[in-house]
Write an enzyme that holds these catalytic residues in place. Structure first.
Site, PDB file in Angstrom:
ATOM      1  N   TYR A  22      38.338  56.730   1.310  1.00 18.99           N
ATOM      2  CA  TYR A  22      36.942  56.289   1.384  1.00 18.99           C
ATOM      3  C   TYR A  22      36.041  56.870   0.293  1.00 18.99           C
ATOM      4  CZ  TYR A  22      38.602  54.925   6.019  1.00 18.99           C
ATOM      5  OH  TYR A  22      39.321  54.365   7.046  1.00 18.99           O
ATOM      6  N   ASN A  73      29.855  47.390   8.606  1.00 21.66           N
ATOM      7  CA  ASN A  73      31.149  48.063   8.608  1.00 21.66           C
ATOM      8  C   ASN A  73      31.267  48.734   9.970  1.00 21.66           C
ATOM      9  OD1 ASN A  73      33.457  49.506   8.327  1.00 21.66           O
ATOM     10  ND2 ASN A  73      32.908  50.483   6.370  1.00 21.66           N
ATOM     11  N   ASP A  86      30.931  39.785  20.586  1.00 14.50           N
ATOM     12  CA  ASP A  86      29.999  38.963  21.366  1.00 14.50           C
ATOM     13  C   ASP A  86      28.556  39.189  20.927  1.00 14.50           C
ATOM     14  OD1 ASP A  86      32.044  37.815  22.782  1.00 14.50           O
ATOM     15  OD2 ASP A  86      31.676  38.903  24.653  1.00 14.50           O
ATOM     16  N   HIS A  99      34.655  46.322   4.721  1.00 12.05           N
ATOM     17  CA  HIS A  99      35.497  47.516   4.810  1.00 12.05           C
ATOM     18  C   HIS A  99      35.647  48.090   3.417  1.00 12.05           C
ATOM     19  CE1 HIS A  99      36.413  46.506   8.883  1.00 12.05           C
ATOM     20  NE2 HIS A  99      36.646  45.262   8.478  1.00 12.05           N
TER      21      HIS A  99
HETATM   22  C1  DQA Z   1      37.068  50.933   7.575  1.00 11.21           C
HETATM   23  C2  DQA Z   1      38.502  50.564   7.939  1.00 11.21           C
HETATM   24  C3  DQA Z   1      38.770  50.825   9.415  1.00 11.21           C
HETATM   25  O1  DQA Z   1      40.116  50.493   9.735  1.00 11.21           O
HETATM   26  C4  DQA Z   1      38.561  52.288   9.729  1.00 11.21           C
HETATM   27  O2  DQA Z   1      38.749  52.513  11.109  1.00 11.21           O
HETATM   28  C5  DQA Z   1      37.252  52.807   9.265  1.00 11.21           C
HETATM   29  C6  DQA Z   1      36.722  52.345   7.983  1.00 11.21           C
HETATM   30  C7  DQA Z   1      36.811  50.808   6.063  1.00 11.21           C
HETATM   31  O3  DQA Z   1      35.644  50.862   5.659  1.00 11.21           O
HETATM   32  O4  DQA Z   1      37.761  50.690   5.278  1.00 11.21           O
HETATM   33  O5  DQA Z   1      36.659  53.676   9.905  1.00 11.21           O
HETATM   34  O6  DQA Z   1      36.189  50.030   8.237  1.00 11.21           O
END
Ligand code: DQA
Length: 140
Positions: A22, A73, A86, A99
């Protein structure tokens, strides 16, 4: 236009957790860059993050009539939260799913999103630029 950039569970740890996945920038730093990006293009944005599923739903409910679009996100909620799905379906504001990582190149449970079907579109795999591309989709 005015946008809401909404982050879900564990995204508050961005810059501190799994930096290889990340990145090393904090969510606050990313949000500051996103606000500048919006302003450069004549738009503005609000930012919110929560680790609580119900609170995320409430933030989506409250967005009706206040925003032109939402960049969401939802973190791990993405993969199983019918409540958030929903809530997205219940509001009139268009939501783009985001993501930072390429979830399709990761564990199998991340390959499924229960949100995509009720979102306008999805951007993934471009780190913090996923948010920028999602914002840009509203004015391109
Ligand atoms: C995420 C991907 C998700 O699978 C993960 O649980 C995250 C971050 C991403 O930004 O890549 O917390 O949403």
């Amino acid at each position: 236009m005015k946008f809401l950039v909404l982050n879900g569970v564990n995204l508050n740890l961005t810059g501190r957790r799994e930096k290889g996945v990340y990145g090393a920038e904090t969510l606050d730093a990313i949000n500051a860059e996103l606000l500048a990006f919006c302003k450069e293009h004549g738009h503005t944005a609000d930012f919110a993050q929560t680790n609580f599923e119900g609170e995320l739903c409430e933030k989506l409910h409250a967005a009706t009539g206040k925003y032109d679009g939402i960049v969401l996100n939802a973190g791990a909620f993405t993969h199983y939260s019918y409540a958030i799905r929903d809530a997205i379906a219940a509001i009139d504001v268009p939501v783009v799913e985001v993501h930072m990582s390429n979830v399709h190149a990761r564990e199998e449970f991340r390959h499924t999103s229960v949100l995509t079907e009720v979102c306008t579109g999805e951007v993934l795999g471009f780190g913090k630029n996923s948010y920028k591309l999602a914002l840009e989709s509203f004015w391109l």
